[in-house]
Design a protein around this motif. Structure first.
Motif, PDB file in Angstrom:
ATOM      1  N   ALA A  41      32.441 -18.617  21.001  1.00  0.00           N
ATOM      2  CA  ALA A  41      32.894 -20.004  20.925  1.00  0.00           C
ATOM      3  C   ALA A  41      34.198 -20.165  21.708  1.00  0.00           C
ATOM      4  N   PRO A  42      34.479 -21.399  22.178  1.00  0.00           N
ATOM      5  CA  PRO A  42      33.677 -22.615  22.007  1.00  0.00           C
ATOM      6  C   PRO A  42      32.644 -22.834  23.117  1.00  0.00           C
ATOM      7  N   ALA A  43      32.556 -21.914  24.069  1.00  0.00           N
ATOM      8  CA  ALA A  43      31.677 -22.143  25.215  1.00  0.00           C
ATOM      9  C   ALA A  43      30.199 -22.044  24.850  1.00  0.00           C
ATOM     10  N   ALA A  44      29.864 -21.281  23.806  1.00  0.00           N
ATOM     11  CA  ALA A  44      28.457 -21.114  23.429  1.00  0.00           C
ATOM     12  C   ALA A  44      28.296 -21.278  21.918  1.00  0.00           C
ATOM     13  N   ASP A  45      27.251 -22.005  21.511  1.00  0.00           N
ATOM     14  CA  ASP A  45      26.947 -22.128  20.093  1.00  0.00           C
ATOM     15  C   ASP A  45      26.300 -20.840  19.591  1.00  0.00           C
ATOM     16  N   VAL A  46      26.408 -20.604  18.293  1.00  0.00           N
ATOM     17  CA  VAL A  46      25.815 -19.428  17.669  1.00  0.00           C
ATOM     18  C   VAL A  46      24.877 -19.885  16.560  1.00  0.00           C
ATOM     19  N   LEU A  47      23.611 -19.469  16.629  1.00  0.00           N
ATOM     20  CA  LEU A  47      22.618 -19.819  15.621  1.00  0.00           C
ATOM     21  C   LEU A  47      22.049 -18.546  15.006  1.00  0.00           C
ATOM     22  N   VAL A  48      21.625 -18.652  13.770  1.00  0.00           N
ATOM     23  CA  VAL A  48      20.983 -17.541  13.067  1.00  0.00           C
ATOM     24  C   VAL A  48      19.555 -17.959  12.756  1.00  0.00           C
ATOM     25  N   VAL A  49      18.599 -17.081  13.055  1.00  0.00           N
ATOM     26  CA  VAL A  49      17.199 -17.427  12.825  1.00  0.00           C
ATOM     27  C   VAL A  49      16.555 -16.379  11.937  1.00  0.00           C
ATOM     28  N   SER A  50      15.741 -16.871  11.005  1.00  0.00           N
ATOM     29  CA  SER A  50      15.037 -15.995  10.081  1.00  0.00           C
ATOM     30  C   SER A  50      13.583 -16.427   9.999  1.00  0.00           C
ATOM     31  N   GLU A  51      12.698 -15.453   9.967  1.00  0.00           N
ATOM     32  CA  GLU A  51      11.271 -15.754   9.924  1.00  0.00           C
ATOM     33  C   GLU A  51      10.888 -16.528   8.671  1.00  0.00           C
ATOM     34  N   ASP A  52      11.622 -16.320   7.586  1.00  0.00           N
ATOM     35  CA  ASP A  52      11.286 -17.021   6.337  1.00  0.00           C
ATOM     36  C   ASP A  52      12.113 -18.288   6.121  1.00  0.00           C
ATOM     37  N   ASP A  53      12.754 -18.764   7.173  1.00  0.00           N
ATOM     38  CA  ASP A  53      13.552 -19.996   7.092  1.00  0.00           C
ATOM     39  C   ASP A  53      13.122 -20.952   8.212  1.00  0.00           C
ATOM     40  N   PRO A  54      12.137 -21.819   7.954  1.00  0.00           N
ATOM     41  CA  PRO A  54      11.640 -22.734   8.984  1.00  0.00           C
ATOM     42  C   PRO A  54      12.733 -23.601   9.606  1.00  0.00           C
ATOM     43  N   ALA A  55      13.737 -23.968   8.825  1.00  0.00           N
ATOM     44  CA  ALA A  55      14.816 -24.818   9.356  1.00  0.00           C
ATOM     45  C   ALA A  55      15.588 -24.102  10.452  1.00  0.00           C
ATOM     46  N   SER A  56      15.770 -22.796  10.306  1.00  0.00           N
ATOM     47  CA  SER A  56      16.495 -22.042  11.338  1.00  0.00           C
ATOM     48  C   SER A  56      15.689 -21.970  12.626  1.00  0.00           C
ATOM     49  N   VAL A  57      14.365 -21.860  12.488  1.00  0.00           N
ATOM     50  CA  VAL A  57      13.495 -21.852  13.668  1.00  0.00           C
ATOM     51  C   VAL A  57      13.531 -23.211  14.352  1.00  0.00           C
ATOM     52  N   GLN A  58      13.527 -24.287  13.565  1.00  0.00           N
ATOM     53  CA  GLN A  58      13.569 -25.634  14.123  1.00  0.00           C
ATOM     54  C   GLN A  58      14.886 -25.879  14.855  1.00  0.00           C
ATOM     55  N   ALA A  59      15.981 -25.297  14.370  1.00  0.00           N
ATOM     56  CA  ALA A  59      17.276 -25.471  15.037  1.00  0.00           C
ATOM     57  C   ALA A  59      17.250 -24.875  16.432  1.00  0.00           C
ATOM     58  N   VAL A  60      16.551 -23.753  16.593  1.00  0.00           N
ATOM     59  CA  VAL A  60      16.411 -23.154  17.924  1.00  0.00           C
ATOM     60  C   VAL A  60      15.463 -23.977  18.783  1.00  0.00           C
ATOM     61  N   ARG A  61      14.350 -24.436  18.173  1.00  0.00           N
ATOM     62  CA  ARG A  61      13.381 -25.250  18.918  1.00  0.00           C
ATOM     63  C   ARG A  61      14.030 -26.527  19.448  1.00  0.00           C
ATOM     64  N   ALA A  62      14.983 -27.073  18.697  1.00  0.00           N
ATOM     65  CA  ALA A  62      15.658 -28.307  19.118  1.00  0.00           C
ATOM     66  C   ALA A  62      16.448 -28.112  20.410  1.00  0.00           C
ATOM     67  N   LEU A  63      16.784 -26.865  20.739  1.00  0.00           N
ATOM     68  CA  LEU A  63      17.498 -26.598  21.986  1.00  0.00           C
ATOM     69  C   LEU A  63      16.593 -26.757  23.198  1.00  0.00           C
ATOM     70  N   LEU A  64      15.297 -26.600  22.991  1.00  0.00           N
ATOM     71  CA  LEU A  64      14.337 -26.607  24.093  1.00  0.00           C
ATOM     72  C   LEU A  64      13.890 -28.041  24.374  1.00  0.00           C
ATOM     73  N   THR A  65      14.706 -28.763  25.071  1.00  0.00           N
ATOM     74  CA  THR A  65      14.415 -30.161  25.388  1.00  0.00           C
ATOM     75  C   THR A  65      13.159 -30.263  26.242  1.00  0.00           C
ATOM     76  N   PRO A  66      12.255 -31.195  25.936  1.00  0.00           N
ATOM     77  CA  PRO A  66      11.056 -31.360  26.765  1.00  0.00           C
ATOM     78  C   PRO A  66      11.410 -31.522  28.239  1.00  0.00           C
ATOM     79  N   GLY A  67      10.660 -30.850  29.084  1.00  0.00           N
ATOM     80  CA  GLY A  67      10.896 -30.919  30.518  1.00  0.00           C
ATOM     81  C   GLY A  67      11.903 -29.918  31.032  1.00  0.00           C
ATOM     82  N   THR A  68      12.418 -29.062  30.145  1.00  0.00           N
ATOM     83  CA  THR A  68      13.402 -28.054  30.571  1.00  0.00           C
ATOM     84  C   THR A  68      12.845 -26.652  30.343  1.00  0.00           C
ATOM     85  N   THR A  69      13.498 -25.690  30.998  1.00  0.00           N
ATOM     86  CA  THR A  69      13.113 -24.282  30.877  1.00  0.00           C
ATOM     87  C   THR A  69      14.299 -23.482  30.361  1.00  0.00           C
ATOM     88  N   THR A  70      14.038 -22.596  29.414  1.00  0.00           N
ATOM     89  CA  THR A  70      15.062 -21.732  28.833  1.00  0.00           C
ATOM     90  C   THR A  70      14.718 -20.274  29.095  1.00  0.00           C
TER      91      THR A  70
END
Length: 338
Positions: free
Chosen positions: A149-178
């Motif tokens: 930080a502050p240049a990069a956000d930090v996320l935590v993802v867990s297979e048993d936490d759908p909300a954490s997966v959705q937070a990462v998916r929200a980074l992938l804006t339609p029409g973009t490549t990651t």
């Protein structure tokens, strides 16, 4: 029959033969034109937009031209002394993945330098949170945030936490490549499968005892994420040699750069010069000695790379000059011995 010509995008790179998706959606395995590889010494990488010719009675397309790239992910070629290697092109974000239970901060610093150097948005995703306890996760997140930080956000993802997966998916804006980077076994393929909601990439079994995964990804491939953008699961990259990374170092070490701006001398190397604000911060405890050592090591690596590149350019010029002199001195009508 006339030679057919198409335009498309490299969507997979496997064993040196790019798979190109043409504008009509058809997939075509391709090879590079000899003039492109030997003349311009360029090869198409994942994400490249290319011009393809299909000669009559030819079982593959031939990539004849590569469109200008918006950005590149570049490292020093691990097999060459001073040659760049482009791993991906034309993307908008880089995700750096590390497992929350075994984060390597020194490697993360280097990964961030390479990611920031691309000019793309950068996010750190800590994977496998389901294998770590809450207290350890919180401590790791704090350490990584202090680094990124502050240049990069930090996320935590867990297979048993759908909300954490959705937070990462929200980074992938339609029409973009990651682009997704990280060493082998950090859970990149598992993360892609979670984002897609299906088993689109093979995942190695996790060993009992240490929870480490086995390396599975051997090719680079663009994967479409339903309702979002696209993601490239990169093979585990061991060698992370720097190429042109001055801006990346500055972005990954904003704390050190801010201190360096306060040094008495503009060309301060932060070793033993008087009035060095960086050394003063280390001695006072304001700047961690490990952080200072990493910064210095990366700066020295870049300086050594510049010297090697300059030496290579000088040697190439001498070779060209020698060749011209030999040709100029060769008698007309006689072939020179090879």
């Amino acid at each position: 029959m006339a030679e057919a010509r198409y335009r498309g995008e490299v969507v997979k790179l496997d064993r040196g033969y790019p798979l190109v998706r043409l504008e009509d959606g058809e997939l075509l395995r391709c090879e590079h034109a000899t003039a492109l590889v030997k003349g311009e010494r360029r090869r198409a990488v994942i994400g490249d937009v290319v011009e393809v010719a299909v000669p009559p009675a030819h079982d593959k397309g031939v990539i004849e031209a590569i469109a200008p790239r918006t950005r590149e992910f570049v490292r020093k070629d691990p097999t060459e002394r001073a040659v760049p290697q482009v791993l991906a092109a034309n993307f908008e974000r880089v995700i750096v993945a590390q497992p929350v239970g075994e984060v390597n901060l020194r490697r993360l610093e280097r990964e961030l330098v390479l990611a920031f150097e691309t000019g793309a948005e950068v996010t750190v995703v800590l994977t496998k949170a389901d294998l770590a306890d809450d207290a350890a996760t919180r401590a790791t997140v704090e350490a990584v945030q202090a680094l990124a930080a502050p240049a990069a956000d930090v996320l935590v993802v867990s297979e048993d936490d759908p909300a954490s997966v959705q937070a990462v998916r929200a980074l992938l804006t339609p029409g973009t490549t990651t682009v997704l980077i990280g060493r082998s076994g950090v859970g990149k393929s598992s993360l892609v499968n979670m984002l897609v909601g299906a088993e689109v990439l093979s995942v190695g079994a996790v060993r009992e005892g240490d929870g480490k995964g086995r390396h599975t990804t051997v090719s680079r491939e663009i994967v479409e994420v339903p309702g979002a953008g696209r993601i490239v699961d990169m093979p585990g990259v061991r060698g992370l040699g720097l190429w042109d990374a001055e801006e990346g170092i500055g972005a990954a070490f904003p704390d050190v750069e801010a201190l360096a701006a306060q040094c008495r001398f503009r060309d301060c190397t932060h070793h033993g010069e008087p009035g060095c604000a960086v050394r003063a911060a280390v001695e006072s405890g304001e700047l961690a000695s490990e952080r200072y050592a990493s910064y210095q090591a990366l700066q020295q690596e870049m300086a050594a790379m510049r010297d090697r590149r300059e030496e290579a350019r000088r040697m190439n010029k001498e070779k060209v000059s020698d060749t011209k002199r030999r040709r100029a001195g060769a008698p007309k009508g006689k072939r020179r011995r090879r």
